[in-house]
Design a protein around this motif. Sequence first.
Motif, PDB file in Angstrom:
ATOM      1  N   ASN A 257     -19.408  -5.177  11.239  1.00 32.53           N
ATOM      2  CA  ASN A 257     -20.722  -4.916  10.730  1.00 32.53           C
ATOM      3  C   ASN A 257     -20.928  -4.032   9.635  1.00 32.53           C
ATOM      4  O   ASN A 257     -22.009  -3.836   8.918  1.00 32.53           O
ATOM      5  N   ASN A 258     -19.903  -3.281   9.449  1.00 30.48           N
ATOM      6  CA  ASN A 258     -19.736  -2.346   8.291  1.00 30.48           C
ATOM      7  C   ASN A 258     -19.133  -3.365   6.944  1.00 30.48           C
ATOM      8  O   ASN A 258     -18.755  -2.510   5.801  1.00 30.48           O
ATOM      9  N   TYR A 259     -19.047  -4.492   7.287  1.00 26.90           N
ATOM     10  CA  TYR A 259     -18.297  -5.298   6.082  1.00 26.90           C
ATOM     11  C   TYR A 259     -17.138  -5.070   5.556  1.00 26.90           C
ATOM     12  O   TYR A 259     -16.584  -5.587   4.658  1.00 26.90           O
ATOM     13  N   ASP A 260     -16.194  -4.393   6.500  1.00 27.12           N
ATOM     14  CA  ASP A 260     -14.711  -4.481   6.448  1.00 27.12           C
ATOM     15  C   ASP A 260     -14.439  -5.876   6.701  1.00 27.12           C
ATOM     16  O   ASP A 260     -15.040  -6.539   7.624  1.00 27.12           O
ATOM     17  N   ILE A 261     -13.117  -5.991   6.036  1.00 27.76           N
ATOM     18  CA  ILE A 261     -12.644  -7.610   6.307  1.00 27.76           C
ATOM     19  C   ILE A 261     -11.103  -7.371   6.895  1.00 27.76           C
ATOM     20  O   ILE A 261     -10.155  -6.575   6.152  1.00 27.76           O
ATOM     21  N   LEU A 262     -10.887  -7.915   8.091  1.00 25.85           N
ATOM     22  CA  LEU A 262      -9.616  -8.027   8.663  1.00 25.85           C
ATOM     23  C   LEU A 262      -8.909  -9.280   8.462  1.00 25.85           C
ATOM     24  O   LEU A 262      -9.650 -10.108   8.652  1.00 25.85           O
ATOM     25  N   VAL A 263      -7.786  -9.407   8.013  1.00 30.29           N
ATOM     26  CA  VAL A 263      -6.910 -10.387   7.731  1.00 30.29           C
ATOM     27  C   VAL A 263      -5.500 -10.476   8.658  1.00 30.29           C
ATOM     28  O   VAL A 263      -5.062  -9.427   8.317  1.00 30.29           O
ATOM     29  N   SER A 264      -5.359 -11.538   9.284  1.00 29.84           N
ATOM     30  CA  SER A 264      -4.161 -11.475  10.047  1.00 29.84           C
ATOM     31  C   SER A 264      -3.182 -12.600   9.318  1.00 29.84           C
ATOM     32  O   SER A 264      -3.761 -13.592   8.945  1.00 29.84           O
ATOM     33  N   ASP A 265      -2.035 -12.212   9.429  1.00 31.71           N
ATOM     34  CA  ASP A 265      -1.039 -12.928   8.757  1.00 31.71           C
ATOM     35  C   ASP A 265       0.016 -13.504   9.704  1.00 31.71           C
ATOM     36  O   ASP A 265       0.801 -12.449  10.191  1.00 31.71           O
ATOM     37  N   SER A 266       0.046 -14.565  10.080  1.00 33.00           N
ATOM     38  CA  SER A 266       0.915 -14.907  11.388  1.00 33.00           C
ATOM     39  C   SER A 266       2.351 -15.058  10.999  1.00 33.00           C
ATOM     40  O   SER A 266       3.373 -14.758  11.689  1.00 33.00           O
ATOM     41  N   LYS A 267       2.630 -15.266   9.569  1.00 29.72           N
ATOM     42  CA  LYS A 267       4.047 -15.153   9.248  1.00 29.72           C
ATOM     43  C   LYS A 267       4.819 -13.989   8.952  1.00 29.72           C
ATOM     44  O   LYS A 267       5.961 -13.594   9.281  1.00 29.72           O
ATOM     45  N   ASN A 268       4.059 -12.829   8.594  1.00 30.54           N
ATOM     46  CA  ASN A 268       4.400 -11.764   8.275  1.00 30.54           C
ATOM     47  C   ASN A 268       4.140 -10.487   9.442  1.00 30.54           C
ATOM     48  O   ASN A 268       4.534  -9.494   9.344  1.00 30.54           O
ATOM     49  N   ASN A 269       3.630 -11.036  10.565  1.00 29.22           N
ATOM     50  CA  ASN A 269       3.137 -10.327  11.542  1.00 29.22           C
ATOM     51  C   ASN A 269       2.576  -8.902  11.221  1.00 29.22           C
ATOM     52  O   ASN A 269       2.791  -8.076  11.917  1.00 29.22           O
ATOM     53  N   PHE A 270       1.395  -9.326  10.616  1.00 33.17           N
ATOM     54  CA  PHE A 270       0.560  -7.927  10.314  1.00 33.17           C
ATOM     55  C   PHE A 270      -1.068  -8.386  10.316  1.00 33.17           C
ATOM     56  O   PHE A 270      -1.374  -9.537  10.143  1.00 33.17           O
TER      57      PHE A 270
END
Length: 274
Positions: A257-270
């Motif tokens: 709701n604060n317009y932060d963007i979370l991105v997951s990376d399945s190959k780098n595990n983060f």
Amino acid sequence: IVQRPTALAIDSWRDNIIITCPGSGRIIVLDRKFKVVRKIRHQEMIAPQGVAFLQEHDEIYVTDKWKHCIFVFNHKGELVYRMCNKGYGESELCSPEGIAFHPERSVLYIADTGNNRIQILEKDGTYLDSIGPKNKSTKNTVKFRKTSSSVSQLNQPTDVAVTITRVVVADSGHHKVKIFNHDGQILQSIGGIGTAKGLFRSPEVLKIDNKGYIIVGDAGNGRVQIFSPEGKFLRILGVKKTQGYKFAWISGLLVTNNYDILVSDSKNNFVHLF
């Protein structure tokens, strides 16, 4: 903590972050300081992929790509029920991935990836409708909407986002993002295969923020692309290598709701926060 992190969702009652981890067959729940609140696992769940939180009933819906079904858990991690089975008919799935709820109704939209369609179900799995092509493997079992243009056809759709007026699909096999209305009519097609701005290589995941902006995980190009509500390219995040990290395969997105963007990376595990 996370093994092959994939889809991301928010528990809107507790403001926790829900992450599916097919590498461990678990769902991880984190607080906003990224501390583990809960690990959810079930003996029948093999490859949790997509995730959506149903606020009205305080439940977590998870697609299992290899079980071809949906598991429903309460916020304590207890299994409520399992729905759908492998197949090509109504309320049947083949390698489902992304999942989302309509913002105003308890109606579920599933990227039925192996069946090249988006299925629309009641929260208990009752079939309502589909968006996708009519083909030989499904013509006798699935009642698709009539469409006269191949532009509306889907090829390995991997994610779906829903607003009051639109259904937005990551049409990964066609390297495009397609926008439909709720009557299943194609409104717009964004992108095509390529590395230039506005083009994609396997757009894997997408989200729509509260202002209608479309955020796309352009997995094959290792970047996130942001488009206006009208589909105009705006900017890129995470081009190849930034501040010491490099996206290998973008597998999940979340816009707070604060317009932060979370991105997951399945190959780098983060999971990375912008």
